[in-house]
Design a protein around this motif. Structure first.
Motif, mmCIF file in Angstrom:
data_model
loop_
_atom_site.group_PDB
_atom_site.id
_atom_site.type_symbol
_atom_site.label_atom_id
_atom_site.label_comp_id
_atom_site.label_asym_id
_atom_site.label_seq_id
_atom_site.Cartn_x
_atom_site.Cartn_y
_atom_site.Cartn_z
ATOM 1 N N SER A 155 8.498 -8.716 -6.780
ATOM 2 C CA SER A 155 8.479 -9.895 -5.915
ATOM 3 C C SER A 155 7.297 -9.811 -4.965
ATOM 4 O O SER A 155 6.712 -8.748 -4.755
ATOM 5 C CB SER A 155 9.787 -9.992 -5.128
ATOM 6 O OG SER A 155 9.826 -8.970 -4.154
ATOM 7 N N ASN A 204 7.413 -10.117 -1.758
ATOM 8 C CA ASN A 204 7.788 -9.286 -0.606
ATOM 9 C C ASN A 204 7.654 -7.801 -0.929
ATOM 10 O O ASN A 204 7.211 -7.020 -0.087
ATOM 11 C CB ASN A 204 9.207 -9.601 -0.148
ATOM 12 C CG ASN A 204 9.293 -10.958 0.525
ATOM 13 O OD1 ASN A 204 8.304 -11.443 1.062
ATOM 14 N ND2 ASN A 204 10.465 -11.565 0.482
ATOM 15 N N ASP A 205 8.033 -7.399 -2.142
ATOM 16 C CA ASP A 205 7.863 -5.995 -2.543
ATOM 17 C C ASP A 205 6.374 -5.641 -2.621
ATOM 18 O O ASP A 205 5.965 -4.551 -2.211
ATOM 19 C CB ASP A 205 8.524 -5.724 -3.895
ATOM 20 C CG ASP A 205 10.041 -5.774 -3.819
ATOM 21 O OD1 ASP A 205 10.583 -5.667 -2.698
ATOM 22 O OD2 ASP A 205 10.681 -5.905 -4.886
ATOM 23 N N LYS A 227 4.999 -5.124 0.858
ATOM 24 C CA LYS A 227 5.359 -3.808 1.392
ATOM 25 C C LYS A 227 4.506 -2.694 0.760
ATOM 26 O O LYS A 227 4.036 -1.797 1.456
ATOM 27 C CB LYS A 227 6.841 -3.542 1.160
ATOM 28 C CG LYS A 227 7.737 -4.365 2.063
ATOM 29 C CD LYS A 227 9.126 -3.848 2.092
ATOM 30 C CE LYS A 227 10.097 -4.633 2.913
ATOM 31 N NZ LYS A 227 9.648 -5.739 3.670
ATOM 32 N N HIS A 275 -1.597 -12.439 4.560
ATOM 33 C CA HIS A 275 -0.637 -11.657 5.342
ATOM 34 C C HIS A 275 -1.266 -10.348 5.837
ATOM 35 O O HIS A 275 -1.104 -9.977 7.007
ATOM 36 C CB HIS A 275 0.611 -11.354 4.506
ATOM 37 C CG HIS A 275 1.539 -10.390 5.163
ATOM 38 N ND1 HIS A 275 2.428 -10.761 6.140
ATOM 39 C CD2 HIS A 275 1.687 -9.040 5.002
ATOM 40 C CE1 HIS A 275 3.084 -9.694 6.553
ATOM 41 N NE2 HIS A 275 2.667 -8.634 5.873
#
Length: 155
Positions: free
Chosen positions: A8, A10-11, A14, A50
């Motif tokens: 994903s 989000n993964d 990170k 981001h």
């Protein structure tokens, strides 16, 4: 939203936050990493935004630390550092800023490296010794006028 490998966004964020936090990275390296994870271009753009917004990715900081590290530890000259930064698609403004970082140590490091190389070059012929010495310093990225001025002083 997931890519074709099932990671994903989000993964991936990170992972890339960690990737950028333990060593400064440039856009080219981060983009290559994201592509290796199989991310789509829209996700890559979102993740890059981001990382920049949260100061994980900063080209000026990368260029400065790259120049300092390569000059201090590998004894590279300005030309080699500039060439490597251009290869990594760093802007000319950031390259100039990075080269200013090494101004204070530049000449003392050059003279120390040149002297050490001259002493350690074991060549019987003086012409061959000069050639090896000049080639070494040129490969390291030092300016030819510095090299040949010092060669005149050594003679």
């Amino acid at each position: 939203m997931q890519n074709n490998q099932g990671i994903s966004v989000n993964d991936a964020i990170k992972k890339l936050e960690y990737y950028c936090s333990y060593q400064d990275r440039c856009y080219k390296e981060v983009t290559a990493k994201l592509k290796s994870l199989g991310m789509f271009q829209t996700a890559i753009d979102h993740i890059l935004d981001h990382l920049v917004a949260n100061n994980f990715l900063n080209e000026e900081r990368y260029a400065k630390s790259f120049a300092r590290g390569k000059h201090r530890f590998k004894h590279w000259g300005k030309r080699r550092i500039e060439q490597e930064l251009k290869f990594r698609d760093i802007s000319s403004y950031n390259i100039k800023t990075a080269l200013k970082e090494i101004e204070a140590d530049y000449l003392p490091n050059f003279y120390a490296l040149a002297e050490r190389k001259w002493q350690n070059t074991t060549e019987t012929s003086l012409e061959k010794k000069k050639r090896k010495w000049v080639d070494f310093l040129m490969r390291k990225g030092y300016e030819s006028n510095l090299i040949f001025d010092l060669l005149k002083d050594l003679q």
